[in-house]
Design a protein around this motif. Structure first.
Motif, short mmCIF file in Angstrom:
data_model
loop_
_atom_site.label_atom_id
_atom_site.label_comp_id
_atom_site.label_asym_id
_atom_site.label_seq_id
_atom_site.Cartn_x
_atom_site.Cartn_y
_atom_site.Cartn_z
N SER A 68 -0.10 31.66 41.92
CA SER A 68 0.47 32.94 41.50
C SER A 68 1.46 32.73 40.34
CB SER A 68 1.19 33.61 42.67
OG SER A 68 0.27 33.87 43.71
N GLN A 106 -1.77 39.88 44.34
CA GLN A 106 -2.15 39.38 45.65
C GLN A 106 -2.06 40.47 46.72
OE1 GLN A 106 -0.26 35.61 46.30
NE2 GLN A 106 -1.50 35.09 48.06
N ASP A 109 -5.43 37.78 41.57
CA ASP A 109 -4.76 36.87 42.50
C ASP A 109 -5.25 37.10 43.93
OD1 ASP A 109 -3.13 35.10 43.74
OD2 ASP A 109 -1.26 35.87 42.89
N GLU A 110 -6.16 36.29 44.37
CA GLU A 110 -6.73 36.40 45.72
C GLU A 110 -7.01 37.85 46.10
OE1 GLU A 110 -5.01 34.04 48.79
OE2 GLU A 110 -3.87 32.86 47.34
MG LIG Z 1 -0.21 33.28 45.49
#
Ligand SMILES: [Mg+2]
Ligand SMILES: Nc1ncnc2c1ncn2[C@@H]1O[C@H](COP(=O)(O)OP(=O)(O)OP(=O)(O)O)[C@@H](O)[C@H]1O
Lengths: 269, 277
Positions: free
Chosen positions: A57, A93, A169-170
């Motif tokens: 991140s 995320q 991000d994910e």
């Molecule tokens: Mg992360």
């Protein structure tokens, strides 16, 4: 496919100042990512894997211009990143949707930031709502949407202002297997259609191999590039069972092995 | 981490809706039964000599006195005086405290500088300052509006400051990633995110406004509901006194209910049955 260089990391290091646990009140330097040095081509889909806390991140924040490198620099189209810009769109995320805005309002937010006139915003919002399969949910507030829907709104919001580079991000981490798979192929379709450069962070080795043309494997703290694995898969979308393809299995195994070498012992992948 | 949400299937929802009419009635009955009993007790107790009717007239007598005050227009005069004062003080507080709170909340330095002063003032009971207000501003309208303004300012100010400070950093990050200016960030993110908490302050202020005003009117005023109560008491018009008290109670309930409704309306998006965003 274009081969021009889009993003260039030049020995990028990011350190944070954190409290020293051994000395009360003292501060110390903590290196989150170290000496990152690699390129991403225009229109390329690159996935990033690494154990939790290895600085994924952090890397994305640097790319987004939300923080600046302690050492080194990042170039986009040959120009150093100095701050946020609408040439990059980030999917965070944790969704990060504005809870007081409807799905449509969230998508229009980026358009407004870009200065798109009001009447056009609505049209474009409609387009992107239908692109992510949420035409009927435009007037819903985030708390009225399921996790997967929220994620799709977040993706639509980032796509809507048409950035060259998509930073993710994910984005699918919180979803169930089916929703994840359908969003993965949706994302591939969008990528093929829009020719965007995508940097995609994930914990999932399968996901990394399925989506990425190249998989960047990071080491645990501090995050450094361990290896960049080429994934020679061609027709990801056409082949329904691509995950059983020998090339897929081989690439998957390579990434898995990299992540399970001694230095990762005890790291939470 | 987010978990998979469980959607309520439509079947149980239908059943719930069917029940609603009945359970709604039940709810009303539950909520009013004690109230009705209380009024009954109030009616009977003076009649059977449980309390002295001279000091505690029966409910019906109070209602008659109240009705007479309504017809004569007297109640309306007092009501108008009180409501004008409280709305002026409250409104001024909203106009002053919200912008001030937004600024203080936005600038950490301002917050650090002003924090001790605000701590001191908000813990000073407004009524303790009533003599000061009367000395400085006289016993006219100014001092009453000022004390309401003072009392209302703190809950609104402190809630606004807290609201701005507690905006989800991720939302700020998300907006910043779209390269919007600080001013736009404030207008489009900080402000809307703060609205529910600010409204909680406004509701608290609304309740406080009436409380402080009535007390102020009881000490020194020529009209107003607080004045009506003390005046009736001095002239031994006991039913009228109770009529005044009843009116204030009703007014308090009314204000609280409407502000609560507004608060709910503005924080609709905060309702989060799944405990996640
Ligand atoms: Mg992360
Ligand atoms: N603002 C900050 N101040 C201090 N340390 C930080 C800060 N942000 C991140 N870190 C540290 O940097 C490291 C990398 O964090 P980062 O969020 O990039 O990890 P990540 O790879 O994204 O992990 P995950 O997969 O769990 O999301 C962590 O050890 C974290 O504690």
């Amino acid at each position: 496919m274009a081969t021009a260089e889009k993003i260039r990391f030049e020995r990028v290091t990011k350190t944070f100042t954190v409290r020293d646990t051994e000395q009360k009140g003292a501060m110390k330097e903590f290196t989150a990512v170290k000496e990152l040095d690699f390129n991403v081509k225009e229109g390329e889909f690159v996935t990033l894997v690494g154990p939790s806390g290895c600085g994924k991140s952090t890397l994305l924040d640097l790319l987004g211009g939300l923080t600046t490198p302690t050492r080194g620099r990042i170039l986009i189209d040959g120009k150093e990143i100095t701050g946020p810009g609408l040439d990059r769109g980030t999917v965070f995320q944790q969704y990060a949707l504005f809870p007081w805005k409807t799905a449509r309002g969230n998508i229009e937010f980026g358009l407004e930031a870009k200065g798109v006139p009001k009447h056009e915003r609505k049209e474009q919002a409609n387009h992107f709502l239908s692109l992510v399969g949420l035409s009927d949910f435009g007037e819903r507030y985030p708390h009225e949407l399921s996790g997967g829907m929220k994620q799709r709104v977040a993706i639509a919001r980032s796509l809507a202002f048409n950035p060259d580079v998509l930073l993710m991000d994910e984005p699918f981490a919180a979803l169930d297997a089916q929703t994840r798979e359908s969003l993965q192929s949706e994302l591939l379709r969008i990528w093929q259609k829009t020719k965007k450069t995508i940097i995609f962070i994930t914990h999932g080795i399968d996901e990394a191999v399925y989506l990425g043309e190249r998989v960047v494997v990071l080491t645990p703290n501090p995050g450094m590039v361990k290896k960049i694995v080429d994934i020679p898969l061609k027709n990801r979308l056409e082949d329904a069972d691509i995950r059983s393809h020998p090339d897929f299995v081989k690439a998957r195994h390579e990434v898995w092995s990299l992540l399970h070498e001694a230095e990762y012992l005890g790291a939470n992948i | 981490m987010v978990t998979i949400e469980k959607h309520v299937s439509s079947a149980p929802k239908l059943i719930k809706q069917k029940e609603f009419g009945f359970s709604g009635l039940q709810k009303v009955a539950k909520q009013s039964i004690v109230l009705v009993a209380l009024f009954l007790l109030w009616e009977i107790a003076p009649r059977i000599g449980l309390v002295d009717p001279a000091f505690f007239p029966s409910f019906s007598n109070v209602v008659i006195a109240w009705w007479n005050l309504v017809i004569s227009g007297e109640l309306f005069t007092h009501f108008l005086a009180s409501i004008t004062r409280s709305v002026s003080g409250f409104g001024l507080a909203v106009l002053i405290a919200i912008p001030l709170g937004l600024i203080i909340g936005w600038y950490p330095l301002a917050r650090e500088l002003l924090n001790p002063v605000m701590e001191l003032f908000r813990n000073t009971a407004a009524l303790a300052l009533l003599p000061v207000f009367m000395l400085l501003l006289g016993i006219g309208e100014t001092s009453k509006i000022a004390i309401v303004l003072f009392a209302c300012t703190w809950p609104i100010l402190l809630n606004t400051i807290a609201a701005v400070g507690n905006v989800d950093p991720l939302l700020i990050k998300s907006a910043r990633s779209m390269n919007i200016s600080s001013f736009k960030l404030f207008l489009k993110v900080i402000l809307p995110a703060s609205v529910p908490t600010i409204f909680t302050g406004i509701r608290m202020a609304g309740t406080g406004a009436i409380l402080v005003l009535i007390a102020a009117e009881m000490v020194g005023a020529k009209e107003g509901l607080g004045y009506l109560i003390t005046y009736s008491q001095y002239n031994f018009q006991i039913p009228e006194m109770y009529a005044g008290i009843l009116t204030i109670a009703l007014l308090g309930v009314l204000i609280n209910q409407s502000l609560s409704m507004l608060e709910r309306k503005f924080s609709k998006w905060k309702q989060n049955p799944n405990g996640q965003n």
